[in-house]
Design a protein around this motif. Structure first.
Motif, PDB file in Angstrom:
ATOM      1  N   ARG A 101      -4.072   5.836   3.472  1.00  0.00           N
ATOM      2  CA  ARG A 101      -4.971   6.863   4.031  1.00  0.00           C
ATOM      3  C   ARG A 101      -6.429   6.565   3.684  1.00  0.00           C
ATOM      4  O   ARG A 101      -7.327   6.789   4.496  1.00  0.00           O
ATOM      5  CB  ARG A 101      -4.588   8.256   3.510  1.00  0.00           C
ATOM      6  N   GLN A 102      -6.675   6.086   2.475  1.00  0.00           N
ATOM      7  CA  GLN A 102      -8.038   5.743   2.089  1.00  0.00           C
ATOM      8  C   GLN A 102      -8.594   4.635   2.983  1.00  0.00           C
ATOM      9  O   GLN A 102      -9.755   4.688   3.409  1.00  0.00           O
ATOM     10  CB  GLN A 102      -8.077   5.320   0.620  1.00  0.00           C
ATOM     11  N   ILE A 103      -7.767   3.626   3.256  1.00  0.00           N
ATOM     12  CA  ILE A 103      -8.197   2.548   4.140  1.00  0.00           C
ATOM     13  C   ILE A 103      -8.467   3.087   5.536  1.00  0.00           C
ATOM     14  O   ILE A 103      -9.490   2.773   6.163  1.00  0.00           O
ATOM     15  CB  ILE A 103      -7.132   1.424   4.185  1.00  0.00           C
ATOM     16  N   GLU A 132      -1.113   7.026  -0.091  1.00  0.00           N
ATOM     17  CA  GLU A 132      -2.462   7.436  -0.475  1.00  0.00           C
ATOM     18  C   GLU A 132      -3.461   6.305  -0.248  1.00  0.00           C
ATOM     19  O   GLU A 132      -4.567   6.511   0.289  1.00  0.00           O
ATOM     20  CB  GLU A 132      -2.494   7.864  -1.943  1.00  0.00           C
ATOM     21  N   ALA A 133      -3.093   5.087  -0.661  1.00  0.00           N
ATOM     22  CA  ALA A 133      -3.983   3.937  -0.466  1.00  0.00           C
ATOM     23  C   ALA A 133      -4.196   3.657   1.015  1.00  0.00           C
ATOM     24  O   ALA A 133      -5.313   3.338   1.453  1.00  0.00           O
ATOM     25  CB  ALA A 133      -3.405   2.706  -1.158  1.00  0.00           C
ATOM     26  N   ALA A 184       0.826  -1.205   0.000  1.00  0.00           N
ATOM     27  CA  ALA A 184       0.000   0.000   0.000  1.00  0.00           C
ATOM     28  C   ALA A 184       0.858   1.253   0.000  1.00  0.00           C
ATOM     29  O   ALA A 184       1.775   1.387   0.812  1.00  0.00           O
ATOM     30  CB  ALA A 184      -0.935  -0.002   1.206  1.00  0.00           C
ATOM     31  N   GLU A 189      -9.276   6.129   6.465  1.00  0.00           N
ATOM     32  CA  GLU A 189     -10.482   6.950   6.483  1.00  0.00           C
ATOM     33  C   GLU A 189     -11.738   6.086   6.398  1.00  0.00           C
ATOM     34  O   GLU A 189     -12.761   6.389   7.023  1.00  0.00           O
ATOM     35  CB  GLU A 189     -10.450   7.968   5.342  1.00  0.00           C
ATOM     36  N   ALA A 190     -11.668   5.004   5.615  1.00  0.00           N
ATOM     37  CA  ALA A 190     -12.815   4.096   5.528  1.00  0.00           C
ATOM     38  C   ALA A 190     -13.080   3.423   6.868  1.00  0.00           C
ATOM     39  O   ALA A 190     -14.237   3.248   7.277  1.00  0.00           O
ATOM     40  CB  ALA A 190     -12.570   3.044   4.445  1.00  0.00           C
ATOM     41  N   ARG A 197     -12.259   4.711   9.820  1.00  0.00           N
ATOM     42  CA  ARG A 197     -12.716   5.748  10.748  1.00  0.00           C
ATOM     43  C   ARG A 197     -14.170   6.141  10.485  1.00  0.00           C
ATOM     44  O   ARG A 197     -14.995   6.164  11.403  1.00  0.00           O
ATOM     45  CB  ARG A 197     -11.809   6.984  10.639  1.00  0.00           C
ATOM     46  N   THR A 198     -14.478   6.477   9.252  1.00  0.00           N
ATOM     47  CA  THR A 198     -15.812   6.994   8.942  1.00  0.00           C
ATOM     48  C   THR A 198     -16.895   5.924   8.977  1.00  0.00           C
ATOM     49  O   THR A 198     -18.070   6.240   9.160  1.00  0.00           O
ATOM     50  CB  THR A 198     -15.816   7.669   7.554  1.00  0.00           C
ATOM     51  N   THR A 242      -0.642  11.027   9.788  1.00  0.00           N
ATOM     52  CA  THR A 242       0.459  10.266   9.190  1.00  0.00           C
ATOM     53  C   THR A 242       1.769  10.659   9.846  1.00  0.00           C
ATOM     54  O   THR A 242       2.016  11.859  10.093  1.00  0.00           O
ATOM     55  CB  THR A 242       0.541  10.533   7.678  1.00  0.00           C
TER      56      THR A 242
END
Length: 392
Positions: free
Chosen positions: A317-319, A314-315, A311, A321-322, A324-325, A380
């Protein structure tokens, strides 16, 4: 009694021995595929006993249940191997194949008697059933040696059952009666190859059962029952190995460390059952959205670690955020409606040669920053700039 009688007892003896062994394994490990194996060897023993030792019935009708037993053996053993991999067992296709074989067998027994034709109908039918195992196992990733062994046993069995009778009957011709059949090279070959295949197949499946048991024990030792993720020991072992593999392949690695916000307050206010429900929901949420190769563990009471080989930042961070949200929605049907759990996440990217311990420390620092700046956010890790000495 002559030597031929004891040879005739070879296959029934092997069948009963392995049937007993698989039954004992099933009593200890209630897996359906082990029960199928026990039933397969029981059917094999009964079929050989009827054929070689049982009384002769009018019109040689004892041949019918014996050959039905051989087909049942093939079906049950095929089911045992296929079910071990949690693949759908082709019961309908196997049943249709067996029914056609038995119908043809009856025709060549009662309508147009031919020993050679009866051999071909049963042997080829059993070979087609064995070929169904090959088809089922073909697309499966064979990670371990035993997986390849089981595949090749199925392939050899299919070829043996289909090719052997065609070759030997074409070379030796047909049989005038069963006395000549039982004294033929073909039947001697059947007795020998069947015994060898039975032994190899049984030992291979027993090794598979043992490996499955070891894997289950390892999962129990390395797993966390509440979250459904790895425990700290299991996570560190798997994550360390994955980190080293990624570094040897020059691939990036991301580590996420998540901590449930104000978890002690949740436990104190709503009770430990609600806290446990949040942990369970978090684990299910992570398993659902994370990539298949991600290694996830509960490394503390309310702290989790996710290692994602390959990963980029960027990838990762997407994970993060997914995770977390999506936490609140994942908990919605498990906790009081007025409770809104959140999580803070620290993220670090492994530098070349970084150890898991160093990566954990960096992710922990990022997590601390997420907590310090208000919680319910992703931060990060950023290395501190190196200050040059004056005059340098």
């Amino acid at each position: 009694m002559n030597g031929q009688f004891f040879i005739q007892l070879l296959n029934p003896g092997i069948g009963l021995l392995f049937a007993t062994a698989f039954l004992l394994l099933w009593l200890n490990r209630r897996e359906r595929y082990v029960a199928y194996a026990a039933a397969a060897y029981t059917a094999s023993a009964i079929a050989f006993l009827i054929l070689d030792v049982g009384p002769v019935l009018p019109m040689e009708l004892q041949r019918l249940p014996a050959n039905m037993g051989f087909l049942a053996t093939g079906m049950l053993f095929a089911a045992a191997i296929i079910k071990r991999y949690d693949r759908p067992v082709p019961w309908r296709a196997m049943s249709v194949t067996a029914a056609i074989s038995i119908a043809a067998f009856l025709w060549f027994l009662l309508g147009h008697p031919s020993i050679a034709a009866r051999i071909l109908t049963i042997s080829i039918g059993a070979g087609i059933i064995a070929a169904m195992v090959v088809v089922a196992l073909w697309p499966i990733e064979k990670r371990h040696l035993i997986d390849r062994v089981l595949f090749w046993v199925a392939l050899f069995s299919a070829l043996n059952l289909i090719v052997r009778p065609v070759v030997l009957l074409s070379l030796g011709g047909g049989f005038d009666d069963y006395i000549g059949f039982q004294q033929s090279v073909y039947w001697t070959t059947v007795q020998f190859t069947q015994a060898m295949v039975s032994i190899v197949a049984a030992i291979s499946l027993m090794v598979a059962v043992a490996l499955d048991q070891i894997a289950e024990l390892r999962r129990e030792a390395d797993g966390d029952d509440l979250s459904g993720l790895l425990n700290r020991r299991g996570f560190e072992a798997q994550a360390d190995a994955a980190l080293r593999r990624a570094q040897s392949e020059a691939r990036p690695v991301a580590l996420l460390v998540a901590d449930l916000d104000r978890f002690k307050s949740i436990n104190d206010t709503h009770g430990h059952a609600v806290g446990d429900a949040i942990i369970a929901a978090f684990g299910a949420h992570v398993r659902r959205i994370g990539p298949a190769h991600m290694i996830a563990g509960r490394i503390g009471g309310e702290e989790f670690a996710l290692l994602v080989p390959g990963a980029s930042i960027e990838a990762a961070r997407q994970i993060a955020e997914a995770v977390r949200t999506g936490l609140q929605a994942a908990c919605a049907d498990r906790i009081p409606a007025n409770l809104c759990p959140t999580t803070s996440i620290g993220l670090a990217i492994g530098a070349p040669g970084a150890t898991l311990s160093a990566l954990m420390q960096e992710a922990d620092q990022a997590l601390y920053e997420a907590k310090r700046t208000g919680r319910n956010r992703v931060r990060t890790f950023t290395p501190k700039p190196v200050r040059l000495a004056a005059g340098a």
